[in-house]
Enzyme design. Structure first.
Site, short mmCIF file in Angstrom:
data_model
loop_
_atom_site.label_atom_id
_atom_site.label_comp_id
_atom_site.label_asym_id
_atom_site.label_seq_id
_atom_site.Cartn_x
_atom_site.Cartn_y
_atom_site.Cartn_z
N CYS A 226 0.80 -1.22 0.00
CA CYS A 226 0.00 0.00 0.00
C CYS A 226 0.84 1.29 0.00
CB CYS A 226 -0.97 -0.05 1.18
SG CYS A 226 -2.53 0.74 0.82
N ARG B 1 -11.89 6.99 -3.10
CA ARG B 1 -11.08 5.91 -2.53
C ARG B 1 -11.52 4.57 -3.10
NH1 ARG B 1 -7.73 7.57 1.02
NH2 ARG B 1 -7.05 5.50 1.63
N HIS C 215 -3.82 -5.65 1.74
CA HIS C 215 -3.46 -5.85 3.14
C HIS C 215 -4.61 -6.58 3.78
CE1 HIS C 215 -5.98 -2.32 3.66
NE2 HIS C 215 -5.23 -1.70 2.79
N1 GLN Z 1 -1.52 7.45 -0.07
C1 GLN Z 1 -2.27 6.30 0.05
C2 GLN Z 1 -3.60 6.29 -0.66
O1 GLN Z 1 -3.56 6.11 -1.83
C3 GLN Z 1 -2.21 5.56 1.23
C4 GLN Z 1 -2.27 4.14 0.92
C5 GLN Z 1 -2.46 3.36 2.12
O2 GLN Z 1 -1.50 2.83 2.69
N2 GLN Z 1 -3.71 3.36 2.54
O3 GLN Z 1 -4.67 6.40 -0.08
#
Ligand code: GLN
Length: 250
Positions: free
Chosen positions: A93, A127, A194
């Site tokens: 991530c 998101r 994850h």
């Molecule tokens: N900067 C990230 C995102 O795209 C963070 C990713 C994560 O570890 N949630 O939201």
């Protein structure tokens, strides 16, 4: 045998049960009679190429990424040398994004990346959250599904010809459109999955461990003694089904 893991910035990049991934590596190594020593590699620590058989970098939000990005860039050459020398790498991530070339925030500002993975990431508005299922083939001829959970706003774009970690069966993946998820360069894997990732995908944990052992011995990746893995298989099946139920892509 002693396997040494370098855990990068555990005090910052740790929000997605990253400890669970480390615990799985530790336990699966112990079940095969190996000791797994985990060393934190934090800001201002020196990263010595060759010192670690496996490097792990976990997830974090933009704020934590900004806190470590410049220090990480200072470790760039050592990290590339470590991977080049055959250390296995798992980047999840936020850590995955930082091992690409750069991460661009919505306001246009950029965090530098290490450039281990041939990709860049641009923050989007929506998101991409939910269970995700991948089809992977880390070992030629051995297709495996990998199940996890993703939660990211960044869209990751692989360079032409770059190898994804897997193809998205259900979920969003790198950018919600290409069907690619993660990236693989040799023994280095970057992924948005994850949840934590390794408890429900024990074969991935074993692939990483086998390559960590290969780094230590300088030989081929060994075939590790099989484990029962009943619970792990169930966890994988439940997670995979949740992703399938969720259905289509972005
Ligand atoms: N900067 C990230 C995102 O795209 C963070 C990713 C994560 O570890 N949630 O939201």
């Amino acid at each position: 045998m002693k396997i040494v893991v370098g855990h990068l910035y555990p005090e910052y990049l740790n929000i997605y049960a990253d400890r669970g991934n480390i615990a799985v590596l530790q336990r699966r190594a112990a079940w095969r009679g190996h000791e797994l020593e985990v060393q934190a590699v934090s800001a201002d620590d020196t990263l010595e190429p060759g010192a670690h058989d496996l490097l792990y970098i976990g997830g974090g939000q933009d704020r934590e990424q900004a806190l470590v990005a410049h220090d990480l860039k200072g470790k760039r050459n050592q990290l590339l040398a470590a991977a080049d020398g055959g250390a296995a790498v798992l980047a999840v991530c936020g850590g995955y994004q930082l091992l690409g070339r750069f991460y661009r925030f919505a306001n246009g500002e950029e965090l530098p990346g290490v450039g281990l993975f041939p990709l860049h990431t641009i923050a989007g508005e929506r998101r991409m959250i939910g269970d995700i299922l991948l089809d992977t083939e880390l070992v030629p001829g051995e297709r495996r599904t990998i199940a996890g959970f993703e939660n990211h706003a960044g869209r990751t774009y692989l360079d032409e010809g770059a190898e994804p970690f897997g193809r998205v069966v259900a979920g969003f993946g790198n950018d919600g459109a290409s069907g690619a998820e993660g990236c693989r360069v040799g023994r280095a894997i970057g992924t948005y999955l994850h949840g934590p990732l390794l408890p429900r995908n024990p074969w991935l944990a074993d692939w990483l461990l086998a390559h960590a052992v290969a780094h230590r011995t300088g030989g081929e990746a060994p075939i590790l003694a099989p484990l029962t893995d009943d619970l792990e298989r169930d966890a994988h099946a439940v997670s995979a089904q949740r992703a399938r139920d969720r259905g289509g892509r972005f």
